[in-house]
Design a protein around this motif. Structure first.
Motif, PDB file in Angstrom:
ATOM      1  N   THR A  63       0.810  -1.214   0.000  1.00 49.15           N
ATOM      2  CA  THR A  63       0.000   0.000   0.000  1.00 49.15           C
ATOM      3  C   THR A  63       0.844   1.264   0.000  1.00 49.15           C
ATOM      4  O   THR A  63       0.304   2.367  -0.017  1.00 49.15           O
ATOM      5  CB  THR A  63      -0.931   0.037   1.228  1.00 49.15           C
ATOM      6  OG1 THR A  63      -0.145  -0.041   2.423  1.00 49.15           O
ATOM      7  CG2 THR A  63      -1.911  -1.113   1.196  1.00 49.15           C
ATOM      8  N   ALA A 159     -13.852   8.529  -7.390  1.00 52.70           N
ATOM      9  CA  ALA A 159     -14.268   8.514  -5.982  1.00 52.70           C
ATOM     10  C   ALA A 159     -13.972   9.853  -5.328  1.00 52.70           C
ATOM     11  O   ALA A 159     -13.148  10.638  -5.809  1.00 52.70           O
ATOM     12  CB  ALA A 159     -13.550   7.390  -5.237  1.00 52.70           C
ATOM     13  N   GLY A 161     -12.351  10.968  -2.198  1.00 52.88           N
ATOM     14  CA  GLY A 161     -11.575  10.503  -1.064  1.00 52.88           C
ATOM     15  C   GLY A 161     -11.753   9.008  -0.894  1.00 52.88           C
ATOM     16  O   GLY A 161     -11.552   8.230  -1.827  1.00 52.88           O
ATOM     17  N   ASN A 162     -12.175   8.591   0.293  1.00 52.11           N
ATOM     18  CA  ASN A 162     -12.420   7.178   0.564  1.00 52.11           C
ATOM     19  C   ASN A 162     -13.846   6.748   0.234  1.00 52.11           C
ATOM     20  O   ASN A 162     -14.205   5.586   0.427  1.00 52.11           O
ATOM     21  CB  ASN A 162     -12.120   6.864   2.038  1.00 52.11           C
ATOM     22  CG  ASN A 162     -10.642   6.984   2.361  1.00 52.11           C
ATOM     23  OD1 ASN A 162      -9.796   6.704   1.521  1.00 52.11           O
ATOM     24  ND2 ASN A 162     -10.333   7.424   3.573  1.00 52.11           N
ATOM     25  N   GLN A 163     -14.674   7.704  -0.230  1.00 52.10           N
ATOM     26  CA  GLN A 163     -16.058   7.403  -0.558  1.00 52.10           C
ATOM     27  C   GLN A 163     -16.178   7.054  -2.033  1.00 52.10           C
ATOM     28  O   GLN A 163     -15.952   7.888  -2.905  1.00 52.10           O
ATOM     29  CB  GLN A 163     -16.954   8.609  -0.236  1.00 52.10           C
ATOM     30  CG  GLN A 163     -18.425   8.385  -0.549  1.00 52.10           C
ATOM     31  CD  GLN A 163     -19.037   7.253   0.242  1.00 52.10           C
ATOM     32  OE1 GLN A 163     -18.837   7.168   1.459  1.00 52.10           O
ATOM     33  NE2 GLN A 163     -19.775   6.379  -0.423  1.00 52.10           N
TER      34      GLN A 163
END
Length: 261
Positions: A63, A159, A161-163
């Protein structure tokens, strides 16, 4: 040190991971950092299930970004160099490219946005689809120089961000991909398709093209037609149509499974 491979200091767990699984590469990794070759090799080991006992250290490496800066390019190495300034996923970018360089190669090689895939490289498969000024284009047939001053959105910018975007969530729900190679182009195309439908833009199966444009209620046939430029060699088409229909209609689409009898 090669700036393309430059990394933060490896942790003790990460050193142990490479020492156990890639001892022949350990010296090089300690000297220059984790390169793309090392990353792909580790990814192959992960796919083979060999990292289970060191999953935490493996996750740290897999990652971690491989590069934080765009590789420097010697202007003297270009015969037809041009500076291109444009917006990419909301960020201002200015890159020096060959005037004949495609948008796809610029995104992948100069800006390191590798989500857009090079499939046929002839504009026939749709894997390279991105959104330019709100319209989907085949980036393998689009010159980077033609995007001066424009806004480009790739799969990395879909997307928030993380959404995940609703279309991404729908693709996951309906298994709209198998190998995943075409998925970035499929999703970019599908997102742009929804905007086209809102504007009432006609397609090949539109019954009356002379009618004043109004928002289109997409049928499955209409979706298949509008997505026909995106090829899925795995054959996940029914799932892709279901995902797009769910986002378009705002209603759950029942998953139907057909088995050869």
């Amino acid at each position: 040190m090669n700036p393309e491979n430059e990394q933060t200091q490896l942790t003790e767990d990460e050193k142990k991971l490479f020492e156990d699984l890639m001892p022949e590469d350990l010296h090089e990794i300690m000297d220059t950092g984790v390169s793309r070759r090392h990353f792909m090799k580790l990814l192959a080991l992960a796919g083979g299930g060999m990292l289970a006992y060191q999953s935490a250290a493996a996750e740290q490496v897999l990652t971690r970004p491989l590069s934080t800066t765009t590789p420097a390019l010697d202007p003297a190495s270009l015969e037809n160099g041009v500076n291109v300034a444009f917006q990419v996923n909301g960020a201002a970018k200015k890159v020096l490219v060959d005037s004949r360089m495609t948008l796809l190669d610029t995104l992948r090689e100069r800006l390191e946005l590798t989500g857009s895939k090079k499939g046929c490289d002839h504009g026939q498969c749709g894997a390279c689809t991105v959104i330019v000024d709100g319209r989907r284009v085949l980036s393998c047939l689009t010159l980077a120089a033609s995007c001066e001053g424009k806004s480009v959105k790739t799969i990395e910018g879909i997307a928030q961000g993380n959404q995940l975007h609703p279309m991404q969530e729908a693709f996951l729900k309906h298994d709209g991909f198998q190998c995943g190679f075409c998925t970035s182009g499929q999703i970019c195309s599908a997102v742009a398709l929804l905007d086209e439908a809102k504007k009432g833009e006609a397609s090949y199966v539109t019954e009356n093209v002379r009618k004043k444009p109004t928002p289109v209620s997409l049928s499955d046939e209409e979706i298949r037609e509008r997505m026909s430029g995106n090829i899925c060699r795995c054959g996940a088409y029914p799932n892709i149509v279901a995902a797009i229909q769910e986002v378009h209609s705002g209603k759950p689409v029942e998953q139907t499974w057909q088995f050869a009898g």
